[in-house]
Every structure is written in C-alpha cells, then in structure tokens.
Motif scaffolding. Structure first.
Motif, PDB file in Angstrom:
ATOM      1  N   GLU A  74       0.850  -1.192   0.000  1.00  0.00           N
ATOM      2  CA  GLU A  74       0.000   0.000   0.000  1.00  0.00           C
ATOM      3  C   GLU A  74       0.882   1.237   0.000  1.00  0.00           C
ATOM      4  OE1 GLU A  74      -3.068   2.178  -0.472  1.00  0.00           O
ATOM      5  OE2 GLU A  74      -3.462   0.043  -0.177  1.00  0.00           O
ATOM      6  N   HIS A  85       1.230  -2.602   4.711  1.00  0.00           N
ATOM      7  CA  HIS A  85       0.087  -3.437   4.363  1.00  0.00           C
ATOM      8  C   HIS A  85       0.200  -3.803   2.883  1.00  0.00           C
ATOM      9  CE1 HIS A  85      -1.490  -1.308   7.897  1.00  0.00           C
ATOM     10  NE2 HIS A  85      -2.214  -2.400   8.081  1.00  0.00           N
ATOM     11  N   SER A  87      -1.100  -3.911  -0.808  1.00  0.00           N
ATOM     12  CA  SER A  87      -1.875  -2.928  -1.561  1.00  0.00           C
ATOM     13  C   SER A  87      -3.323  -3.369  -1.650  1.00  0.00           C
ATOM     14  CB  SER A  87      -1.305  -2.801  -2.974  1.00  0.00           C
ATOM     15  OG  SER A  87      -2.185  -2.070  -3.781  1.00  0.00           O
ATOM     16  N   ARG A  88      -4.223  -2.424  -1.486  1.00  0.00           N
ATOM     17  CA  ARG A  88      -5.656  -2.749  -1.628  1.00  0.00           C
ATOM     18  C   ARG A  88      -5.980  -3.131  -3.068  1.00  0.00           C
ATOM     19  NH1 ARG A  88      -8.751  -0.667   2.963  1.00  0.00           N
ATOM     20  NH2 ARG A  88      -7.219   0.266   4.352  1.00  0.00           N
ATOM     21  N   LYS A  89      -5.160  -2.695  -4.014  1.00  0.00           N
ATOM     22  CA  LYS A  89      -5.355  -3.088  -5.423  1.00  0.00           C
ATOM     23  C   LYS A  89      -5.118  -4.588  -5.585  1.00  0.00           C
ATOM     24  CE  LYS A  89      -3.376   1.193  -7.159  1.00  0.00           C
ATOM     25  NZ  LYS A  89      -2.235   1.724  -7.892  1.00  0.00           N
ATOM     26  N   LEU A  92      -7.319  -7.646  -0.634  1.00  0.00           N
ATOM     27  CA  LEU A  92      -8.294  -6.963   0.230  1.00  0.00           C
ATOM     28  C   LEU A  92      -7.993  -7.285   1.682  1.00  0.00           C
ATOM     29  CD1 LEU A  92     -11.511  -7.648  -1.832  1.00  0.00           C
ATOM     30  CD2 LEU A  92     -10.150  -5.565  -1.780  1.00  0.00           C
ATOM     31  N   ASN A  93      -7.169  -6.445   2.342  1.00  0.00           N
ATOM     32  CA  ASN A  93      -6.877  -6.705   3.755  1.00  0.00           C
ATOM     33  C   ASN A  93      -7.061  -5.458   4.555  1.00  0.00           C
ATOM     34  OD1 ASN A  93      -4.547  -5.398   2.820  1.00  0.00           O
ATOM     35  ND2 ASN A  93      -3.229  -6.477   4.228  1.00  0.00           N
TER      36      ASN A  93
END
Length: 93
Positions: A74, A85, A87-89, A92-93
């Motif tokens: 991220e 973290h 990446s949200r791309k 999905l965490n």
C-alpha cells in the motif's frame, strides 16, 4: 437471539483484528523489513514491493503471475498504513 448472533459476528472479527496486528508485531512493518533474512522491500516506478523467493513464489501461485517483482505494498496512508500493508489493489486486507 440477537445477542447470540452478535456474539458470533464479533468473535471472528476480534480474532481477525488480533491476527492482523500480530503480523505487524512479527515483522510486517516498514520499520522491520531491513531485518528480513530472505526478502526485502524494493521500490520501482510503479510502486513498492516486498520481494524474496518465498513471497514471489506465493504471488506466482496465488495470482498466476510468472516472475513477479514481489507483492505490491500500500502506497497511501500514514506511517502505520503506507508500506506496512498489502496494496488494496492487489489484496483486500
């Protein structure tokens, strides 16, 4: 009862949060990547990645991506979020 349903929901959420935070304690944090024995953080024009033989093999297995540069981190958020973290791309965490 609503109390029982709520308890069934909250119990897994608490465990999920605890597991998430423990991953940071055990080293998944920008401040601790320098101590990784078999991996490191690398930055390219398209983002920063955790890379190493184990993570790259898992990225290839999970996403079907041959020769991945690693797992995308991220890039947004404050010091507790960015680079600490997935990446949200990508996940999905």
């Amino acid at each position: 009862s609503i109390h029982d349903k709520l308890r069934l929901f909250i119990f897994p959420v608490k465990h999920t949060i605890a597991i998430h935070e423990m991953t940071h304690v055990f080293g998944f944090s920008q401040l601790l990547y320098q101590f990784f024995k078999t991996g490191s953080m690398k930055t390219y024009d398209r983002g920063s990645y955790i890379t190493g033989p184990y993570i790259n093999a898992e990225v290839e297995r999970q996403y079907g991506c041959p020769n991945p540069p690693g797992m995308l981190l991220e890039g947004r958020g404050g010091s507790g979020t960015a680079l600490s973290h997935w990446s949200r791309k990508a996940a999905l965490n």
